[in-house]
Design a protein around this motif. Structure first.
Motif, PDB file in Angstrom:
ATOM      1  N   GLU A   1       2.026  -3.257  -8.044  1.00 37.83           N
ATOM      2  CA  GLU A   1       3.436  -2.991  -8.337  1.00 37.83           C
ATOM      3  C   GLU A   1       4.290  -3.410  -7.138  1.00 37.83           C
ATOM      4  OE1 GLU A   1       4.456   0.877  -9.893  1.00 37.83           O
ATOM      5  OE2 GLU A   1       2.394   1.202 -10.567  1.00 37.83           O
ATOM      6  N   PRO A   2       5.446  -4.038  -7.396  1.00 35.94           N
ATOM      7  CA  PRO A   2       6.300  -4.534  -6.294  1.00 35.94           C
ATOM      8  C   PRO A   2       6.669  -3.473  -5.273  1.00 35.94           C
ATOM      9  CG  PRO A   2       7.050  -5.415  -8.396  1.00 35.94           C
ATOM     10  CD  PRO A   2       5.988  -4.402  -8.713  1.00 35.94           C
ATOM     11  N   ARG A   3       6.792  -2.206  -5.692  1.00 37.60           N
ATOM     12  CA  ARG A   3       7.217  -1.158  -4.742  1.00 37.60           C
ATOM     13  C   ARG A   3       6.165  -0.890  -3.674  1.00 37.60           C
ATOM     14  NH1 ARG A   3       6.255   4.628  -7.646  1.00 37.60           N
ATOM     15  NH2 ARG A   3       4.598   4.041  -9.099  1.00 37.60           N
ATOM     16  N   TYR A   4       4.926  -1.365  -3.886  1.00 37.77           N
ATOM     17  CA  TYR A   4       3.876  -1.173  -2.889  1.00 37.77           C
ATOM     18  C   TYR A   4       3.716  -2.386  -1.972  1.00 37.77           C
ATOM     19  CZ  TYR A   4       2.698   2.940  -5.623  1.00 37.77           C
ATOM     20  OH  TYR A   4       2.751   4.135  -6.261  1.00 37.77           O
ATOM     21  N   LEU A   5       4.727  -3.278  -1.994  1.00 32.07           N
ATOM     22  CA  LEU A   5       4.756  -4.410  -1.064  1.00 32.07           C
ATOM     23  C   LEU A   5       6.041  -4.329  -0.254  1.00 32.07           C
ATOM     24  CD1 LEU A   5       3.796  -7.149   0.083  1.00 32.07           C
ATOM     25  CD2 LEU A   5       5.025  -8.247  -1.812  1.00 32.07           C
TER      26      LEU A   5
ATOM     27  N   ILE B   1       1.298   6.753   5.513  1.00 28.86           N
ATOM     28  CA  ILE B   1       2.287   6.474   4.462  1.00 28.86           C
ATOM     29  C   ILE B   1       2.482   4.968   4.261  1.00 28.86           C
ATOM     30  CG2 ILE B   1       3.584   8.614   4.440  1.00 28.86           C
ATOM     31  CD1 ILE B   1       4.540   5.659   6.650  1.00 28.86           C
ATOM     32  N   GLY B   2       1.756   4.155   5.004  1.00 29.69           N
ATOM     33  CA  GLY B   2       1.854   2.711   4.850  1.00 29.69           C
ATOM     34  C   GLY B   2       0.882   2.028   5.781  1.00 29.69           C
ATOM     35  N   MET B   3       0.830   0.710   5.689  1.00 28.64           N
ATOM     36  CA  MET B   3      -0.040  -0.064   6.575  1.00 28.64           C
ATOM     37  C   MET B   3       0.523  -1.471   6.684  1.00 28.64           C
ATOM     38  SD  MET B   3      -3.207  -0.400   3.902  1.00 28.64           S
ATOM     39  CE  MET B   3      -2.866  -0.551   2.133  1.00 28.64           C
ATOM     40  N   GLU B   4       0.291  -2.099   7.835  1.00 29.80           N
ATOM     41  CA  GLU B   4       0.757  -3.460   8.059  1.00 29.80           C
ATOM     42  C   GLU B   4      -0.432  -4.408   8.040  1.00 29.80           C
ATOM     43  OE1 GLU B   4       3.336  -6.218  11.210  1.00 29.80           O
ATOM     44  OE2 GLU B   4       2.911  -4.118  11.671  1.00 29.80           O
ATOM     45  N   ALA B   5      -0.314  -5.497   7.288  1.00 31.21           N
ATOM     46  CA  ALA B   5      -1.353  -6.525   7.246  1.00 31.21           C
ATOM     47  C   ALA B   5      -1.145  -7.479   8.414  1.00 31.21           C
ATOM     48  CB  ALA B   5      -1.300  -7.281   5.920  1.00 31.21           C
ATOM     49  N   LEU B   6      -2.183  -7.649   9.254  1.00 27.77           N
ATOM     50  CA  LEU B   6      -2.078  -8.483  10.456  1.00 27.77           C
ATOM     51  C   LEU B   6      -3.178  -9.536  10.461  1.00 27.77           C
ATOM     52  CD1 LEU B   6      -1.451  -5.542  12.928  1.00 27.77           C
ATOM     53  CD2 LEU B   6       0.236  -7.223  12.198  1.00 27.77           C
ATOM     54  N   LEU B   7      -2.810 -10.753  10.861  1.00 27.55           N
ATOM     55  CA  LEU B   7      -3.764 -11.862  10.877  1.00 27.55           C
ATOM     56  C   LEU B   7      -4.613 -11.822  12.148  1.00 27.55           C
ATOM     57  CD1 LEU B   7      -4.699 -14.455   9.429  1.00 27.55           C
ATOM     58  CD2 LEU B   7      -2.979 -15.702  10.784  1.00 27.55           C
ATOM     59  N   ARG B   8      -5.902 -11.970  12.007  1.00 29.60           N
ATOM     60  CA  ARG B   8      -6.816 -12.012  13.148  1.00 29.60           C
ATOM     61  C   ARG B   8      -7.754 -13.221  13.005  1.00 29.60           C
ATOM     62  NH1 ARG B   8      -3.493  -9.240  14.765  1.00 29.60           N
ATOM     63  NH2 ARG B   8      -3.616  -7.123  15.651  1.00 29.60           N
TER      64      ARG B   8
ATOM     65  N   ASN C   1      -4.817  -4.002  -1.477  1.00 28.18           N
ATOM     66  CA  ASN C   1      -4.112  -2.744  -1.728  1.00 28.18           C
ATOM     67  C   ASN C   1      -4.320  -2.290  -3.176  1.00 28.18           C
ATOM     68  OD1 ASN C   1      -2.543  -0.530  -1.160  1.00 28.18           O
ATOM     69  ND2 ASN C   1      -0.581  -1.605  -1.309  1.00 28.18           N
ATOM     70  N   LYS C   2      -4.273  -3.242  -4.122  1.00 31.45           N
ATOM     71  CA  LYS C   2      -4.490  -2.887  -5.530  1.00 31.45           C
ATOM     72  C   LYS C   2      -5.931  -2.398  -5.739  1.00 31.45           C
ATOM     73  CE  LYS C   2      -3.232  -2.690  -9.886  1.00 31.45           C
ATOM     74  NZ  LYS C   2      -4.429  -2.135 -10.515  1.00 31.45           N
TER      75      LYS C   2
ATOM     76  N   MET D   1      -5.268   6.351  -1.590  1.00 35.15           N
ATOM     77  CA  MET D   1      -3.832   6.578  -1.479  1.00 35.15           C
ATOM     78  C   MET D   1      -3.034   5.378  -1.995  1.00 35.15           C
ATOM     79  SD  MET D   1      -3.696   8.115   2.382  1.00 35.15           S
ATOM     80  CE  MET D   1      -2.000   8.628   2.237  1.00 35.15           C
ATOM     81  N   THR D   2      -1.952   5.680  -2.699  1.00 40.88           N
ATOM     82  CA  THR D   2      -1.052   4.617  -3.163  1.00 40.88           C
ATOM     83  C   THR D   2       0.090   4.497  -2.173  1.00 40.88           C
ATOM     84  OG1 THR D   2       0.053   6.238  -4.557  1.00 40.88           O
ATOM     85  CG2 THR D   2      -1.635   4.870  -5.593  1.00 40.88           C
ATOM     86  N   ILE D   3      -0.045   3.569  -1.252  1.00 38.78           N
ATOM     87  CA  ILE D   3       0.948   3.374  -0.200  1.00 38.78           C
ATOM     88  C   ILE D   3       1.288   1.890  -0.115  1.00 38.78           C
ATOM     89  CG2 ILE D   3       0.230   5.372   1.175  1.00 38.78           C
ATOM     90  CD1 ILE D   3      -1.401   3.455   2.914  1.00 38.78           C
TER      91      ILE D   3
END
Length: 850
Positions: free
Chosen positions: A706-710, A619-626, A665-666, A674-676
């Protein structure tokens, strides 16, 4: 948030205090709607038919009634008719599937104006409830106002007159002997009105003056007529305006008056209230001030006039020329805004004691101009007393004596001392350190250089202002000075950095004692103005001759040791060692590699999926720096993320991560995946950037996401600063549509106050708790409490760091909404994340857990 939203929120809060009677014969519909009402209202009573409903109404006296029409025994309209006969003000909402006109007409005849069709749409029902709540709230407010008027009318010190408005021509203004009169008679007034005009009682006043216009001058009567026609008859009340009344002794009395037209329950005007305040003294004071205005403005010395509480009410042009502040900028404020910090509390206490005793004080004070420049002034302060002998005003006049003070001694002081703390500055400190080194070399003794920096002082300075910061630095200087010998040198090098030279060290334990003494003194709370502040210090120590034989090397090594103390948790001290120098070089090398990595696109954005506990669905994902270094391999974020914040590199890196996450994501959404939402962490350094909102908006516009996906993840330390800027910024993010969450919840100074003030939608339980459950009882209790708190605040709760089945089962058992951790997947590359998005649902036994 606009006014209508605020009003709607008030109505919703009021609704929660109301009781509801819900009458419905269909069990399923009744149970469904009762559950909905329970979440929004105070108490719900239910009945199966009109007869039961009527019995329940008589027993419980609910505020609002919701009823179906067709029911056995007694229908809803019949019940409504009985209720209206008992309590006609009770709002009744009809909920039915029948749309026949006769039901509408019958409901309208009964006074029922709210009609909701089945199947019930909850937003429509909610609006009907809110409308009913508004009606009840308005009626309660009206009753309260009427009761207040009944009690306050005779006791009020404000003059109030009441004129009759029941006669058909009562509020028509007519001409009579070249004067304007209301035809409505004066029917009542309070004691304050009689006293104002010099009449003994109402009967005496009515005999001599039948209406209100006969009690004022001709010009005032004309003005009253104009206000009645243009304001009172239009909106039911007037703005405040000035008229002149004529007293029993025929003298004129200036008053400020406001008219209020009072209506009956039927909506007919019944009374005209005139609420007046005597402004004679005010007008006299204004005249006196006008007489002295010329002298006041022509003076070449600055003049301040302040009230009895020393709040400035006027300044002259010379004041503005000397200080740089305009009249508008200082009126209403205390003259202490000019304080430079050069004088301590004792100085001002002595000044005020002498001023109170003698009524006059003069002397030299250093103040601060609007530009920040500190200047000397010669000032005289006088007290002004009223007839009762009480202080009514303060008058101060001063002249700028900067030119008189421009002597060689004064210039020498400014060149060698910090004007705020009056400690030696860097220049004088280096000179004294150099002299101390030469002396120690001659006498074959040791000395220590102590370098210390205040931890998180910038937060206090930024949130409370430089004036509070300055007062804290002054007290810090005083506390440090109290921890060393008078022969030792304490200096303020810059900002919140201080240093000390301790000569003739002898035993190293003496230096340890001094360092601990300074640290302990900083731990004691600072009581500055109305604030109780806390701060710590990190100390680095270098020794002569072992750590250097010149001031540059000793200072550099003490500075290195200080940064080591900060890296080791702050609020402690460290002696310089060779390994520190090595670590400093390693840090410098890592910084160089990091800058090279940025330039050559070595940094990567990985993604870790967030899973819905109930379904296993992503239902979502976190962007992490590597940072996969081509030679060293994967470098831990714990090693380089703090470095990015210290160097300011987090600003361009953070914006790059945001761009990459939104763009990726876009792209996935455009592929039909999936649109999450994707969540991106914001550091405190990024959050303090004034253009942050514009940056996020620009990234969203550029990516097309769309802002709701951030989702922006914020740390608790950011939210602890409940400044209006932060509150406004987060509300603007929510208005934009961006989601907000709290990262690592429970590890900082968790406070319900910021949870209530900020528009947060999600709490993330820190992995330090997740990893210790269910074995650790305290962690289990904390996690359970966080989940309950989040749900009570209608927030989504996600747990990070879930690595095994036992932890997952605990979260599931306690109804945690979402999970993130190795049990489902480690952070993966964009390519691997795309595979997971194609699957949509993750099986913990078959995913990339690494």
């Amino acid at each position: 948030m606009n006014d209508s939203n605020l009003k709607n929120q008030d109505d919703q809060c009021y609704l929660k205090s109301l009781t509801i009677l819900y009458v419905e014969d269909e069990v399923e519909v009744r149970e469904q709607l009762t559950a909905y009402l329970t979440r929004r209202c105070g108490k719900i009573y239910t009945a199966e038919d009109g007869k039961q409903g009527l019995t329940a109404y008589k027993r419980y006296k609910p505020n609002i009634v919701i009823t179906d029409i067709l029911m056995p025994v007694m229908d809803g309209l019949k019940m409504a008719e009985y209720i209206q006969s008992i309590a006609p003000d009770t709002p009744i909402i009809i909920v039915t599937a029948f749309e026949e006109p006769r039901y509408f007409h019958q409901a309208i005849d009964l006074g029922v104006q709210q009609y909701v069709n089945k199947p019930v749409k909850m937003p429509i029902l909610e609006q009907a409830l809110l409308k009913s709540a508004r009606i009840l709230r308005a009626e309660a407010a009206l009753k309260e106002i009427e009761e207040r008027y009944r009690i306050l009318f005779p006791l009020s010190q404000i003059a109030i007159s009441v004129a009759d408005a029941t006669h058909p021509q009562a509020i028509v203004v007519e001409q009579e002997e070249d004067r304007l009169f209301f035809k409505g008679n004066l029917i009542d007034c309070n004691e304050a009105f009689l006293k104002l005009l010099g009449y003994q009682d109402l009967h005496m006043l009515q005999e001599l003056s039948h209406n209100i216009c006969s009690l004022m001058t001709d010009s005032s009567a004309a003005l009253l007529n104009k206000v009645v026609q243009e304001e009172l008859l239009v909106r039911g009340f007037s703005s405040e305006f000035e008229i002149e009344l004529v007293s029993y002794q025929k003298s004129t009395i200036p008053v400020m008056v406001q008219l209020i037209l009072r209506y009956s329950d039927a909506g007919e005007p019944i009374e005209i209230w005139g609420v007046m305040r005597d402004v004679r003294e005010q007008r006299k004071s204004e005249q006196d001030l006008r007489l002295s205005a010329k002298v006041f403005e022509s003076s070449k010395d600055a003049i301040i006039i302040s009230d009895k509480n020393n709040i400035m009410i006027s300044v002259n042009q010379a004041f503005s020329e000397i200080t740089g502040y305009t009249r508008e900028e200082v009126v209403g404020k205390n003259p202490k805004l000019l304080q430079s910090g050069r004088h301590d509390k004792e100085f001002y206490q002595k000044m005020w004691i002498e001023l109170q005793a003698k009524g006059y004080w003069q002397g030299e004070i250093w103040n601060r101009r609007k530009s920040g420049e500190i200047f000397p002034e010669w000032i005289s302060i006088s007290l002004v007393y009223d007839n009762a002998g009480n202080i009514s005003h303060h008058i101060a006049n001063f002249s700028d004596i900067t030119d008189l003070k421009s002597s060689e001694a004064h210039i020498e002081f400014l060149a060698n001392y910090d004007p705020l703390t009056e400690l030696p500055n860097r220049r004088l400190f280096i000179d004294r350190l150099d002299q101390a080194i030469k002396k120690a070399a001659r006498e074959d003794t040791s000395l220590a250089v102590i370098f210390f920096d205040l931890d998180h002082f910038k937060t206090i300075n930024d949130s409370l202002g430089h004036s509070i910061g300055d007062l804290m630095l002054i007290e810090v200087a005083q506390r440090i000075s109290a921890c060393v010998r008078k022969s030792d040198t304490i200096a303020r090098l810059s900002g919140d950095e201080f240093a000390a030279v301790i000569a003739d060290v002898g035993d190293i334990s003496n230096i340890i004692h001094v360092a601990k003494k300074i640290i302990d003194s900083m731990r004691v709370s600072f009581k500055i103005e109305n604030y109780e502040l806390h701060i710590t210090t990190s100390i680095g120590i270098s020794l002569y001759p072992s750590d250097g034989d010149n001031y540059e090397l000793l200072l550099k090594n003490a500075d290195t040791a200080m940064y080591c103390a900060k890296n080791n948790g702050r609020d402690n001290f460290e002696f310089f060692s060779h390994s520190m120098s090595v670590r400093a070089l390693e840090r410098l090398s890592l910084e160089g590699k990091l800058r090279y990595a940025i330039k050559n696109n070595e940094l990567k954005v990985f993604y870790q999926p967030q899973i819905q506990v109930s379904s296993g669905k992503i239902i979502g994902m976190e962007a992490l720096l590597r940072w996969p270094h081509p030679e060293i391999g994967m470098i831990s974020p714990a090693d380089f993320i703090p470095l990015t914040e210290e160097t300011g590199l987090i600003i361009p890196i953070g914006e790059w991560i945001l761009e990459q996450a939104c763009r990726q994501n876009k792209a996935w959404q455009d592929q039909g995946l999936m649109t999450i939402p994707v969540s991106v962490n914001l550091s405190g350094v990024q959050f303090r950037q004034r253009n942050l909102l514009n940056t996020v908006q620009g990234v969203l516009d550029k990516s097309g996401l769309e802002p709701r996906y951030l989702e922006l993840e914020l740390t608790e330390s950011i939210l602890m600063d409940c400044s209006e800027f932060n509150v406004t910024l987060l509300k603007e993010f929510r208005q934009l549509g961006v989601q907000l969450s709290i990262d690592d919840f429970g590890t900082g100074y968790s406070s319900l106050s910021y949870l209530k003030r900020f528009p947060i939608g999600k709490l993330k339980i820190d992995q330090s708790f997740s990893m210790r459950i269910p074995e650790d009882k305290n962690s289990s209790l904390i996690v359970s409490a966080i989940i309950s708190l989040g749900h009570d605040l209608e927030m989504v709760v996600i747990a990070e760091g879930v690595e095994n089945e036992a932890q997952f089962n605990f979260m599931k058992q306690h109804q945690c909404d979402e999970i993130q951790g190795y049990y489902f997947s480690k952070a993966v590359s964009a390519k691997e994340m795309e595979v997971l998005l194609q699957q949509e649902v993750i099986n913990p036994t078959s995913v990339l857990k690494g």
